[in-house]
Scaffold this active site. Structure first.
Site, PDB file in Angstrom:
ATOM      1  N   PHE A 177       4.779  -1.922 -12.796  1.00 46.06           N
ATOM      2  CA  PHE A 177       4.008  -2.708 -11.823  1.00 46.06           C
ATOM      3  C   PHE A 177       4.602  -4.108 -11.689  1.00 46.06           C
ATOM      4  O   PHE A 177       4.377  -4.983 -12.527  1.00 46.06           O
ATOM      5  CB  PHE A 177       2.556  -2.787 -12.308  1.00 46.06           C
TER       6      PHE A 177
ATOM      7  N   HIS B 183      -8.134  -7.940   3.745  1.00 51.47           N
ATOM      8  CA  HIS B 183      -8.461  -6.747   2.953  1.00 51.47           C
ATOM      9  C   HIS B 183      -7.649  -6.729   1.654  1.00 51.47           C
ATOM     10  O   HIS B 183      -7.204  -5.693   1.192  1.00 51.47           O
ATOM     11  CB  HIS B 183      -8.239  -5.483   3.777  1.00 51.47           C
TER      12      HIS B 183
ATOM     13  N   PHE C  34       0.827  -1.211   0.000  1.00 56.13           N
ATOM     14  CA  PHE C  34       0.000   0.000   0.000  1.00 56.13           C
ATOM     15  C   PHE C  34       0.862   1.263   0.000  1.00 56.13           C
ATOM     16  O   PHE C  34       0.419   2.323  -0.471  1.00 56.13           O
ATOM     17  CB  PHE C  34      -0.936  -0.009   1.216  1.00 56.13           C
ATOM     18  N   GLU C  35       2.075   1.170   0.510  1.00 58.24           N
ATOM     19  CA  GLU C  35       2.971   2.335   0.573  1.00 58.24           C
ATOM     20  C   GLU C  35       3.809   2.495  -0.694  1.00 58.24           C
ATOM     21  O   GLU C  35       4.484   3.522  -0.874  1.00 58.24           O
ATOM     22  CB  GLU C  35       3.927   2.208   1.772  1.00 58.24           C
TER      23      GLU C  35
END
Ligand code: INI
Length: 157
Positions: free
Chosen positions: A113, A88, A57-58
């Site tokens: 990515f 999640h 997420f970071e």
């Protein structure tokens, strides 16, 4: 008809690799694959910077700092989000994917990515140097190609 394709020659390029510590038994293998590919394609050791972040997420945030610094020709994003271990999953995986895409489009810097989003640990390991190759290596090669293509498509001086 002009046709352009970025070369796979890495000499002279500067690349930042952003790698997440979550699932480091996987991301460490992605990092090794990425760095080996960059060196093999001719990047100098001092032209490869590795930035560690807590989780996937970071990754977009750090990749934006790197992209906006003007110090790098490309940014490689590495992480591993495993559904079986992540309640999640959708939020973490989706946040990483959308965030990385946004940084690339907003900055124009190739931001690649290389985050695995998989169902199981086995799938993650098979894509991190196992039977399905190494996604870190693939991401590094994509970074070189896109950095070189960007030069070919940049405005005339
Ligand atoms: N981060 C990952 O990179 N992979 C995961 O599988 C994962 N799981 O399982 O939750 C994960 N969570 C942490 C997340 O990326 C952030 O670091 C955290 O939420 C703090 O913002």
């Amino acid at each position: 008809m002009p046709e352009l394709c970025g070369s796979s020659e890495g000499a002279g390029l500067r690349v930042c690799v952003v790698v997440s510590r979550w699932n480091s038994f996987v991301t460490g293998k992605l990092l090794s694959g990425a760095v080996a590919a960059l060196l093999q394609r001719g990047l100098a050791d001092e032209d490869i910077t590795v930035a560690h972040v807590p989780g996937a997420f970071e990754v977009p945030t750090a990749s934006r700092w790197a992209a906006e610094s003007g110090r790098f020709d490309a940014v490689v994003c590495l992480g591993a989000v495993i559904r079986g271990e992540t309640a999640h999953f959708e939020y973490v995986a989706g946040g990483a994917a959308e965030g990385i895409a946004r940084v690339a489009l907003d900055t124009g810097v190739p931001v690649i990515f290389g985050v695995l989003t998989v169902e199981t640990v086995e799938q993650a390991l098979s894509r991190a140097g196992g039977k399905d190759g190494n996604k870190g290596e693939e991401a590094a090669l994509a970074a070189i190609e896109m950095a070189n293509l960007r030069r070919l498509l940049s405005p005339r001086a």
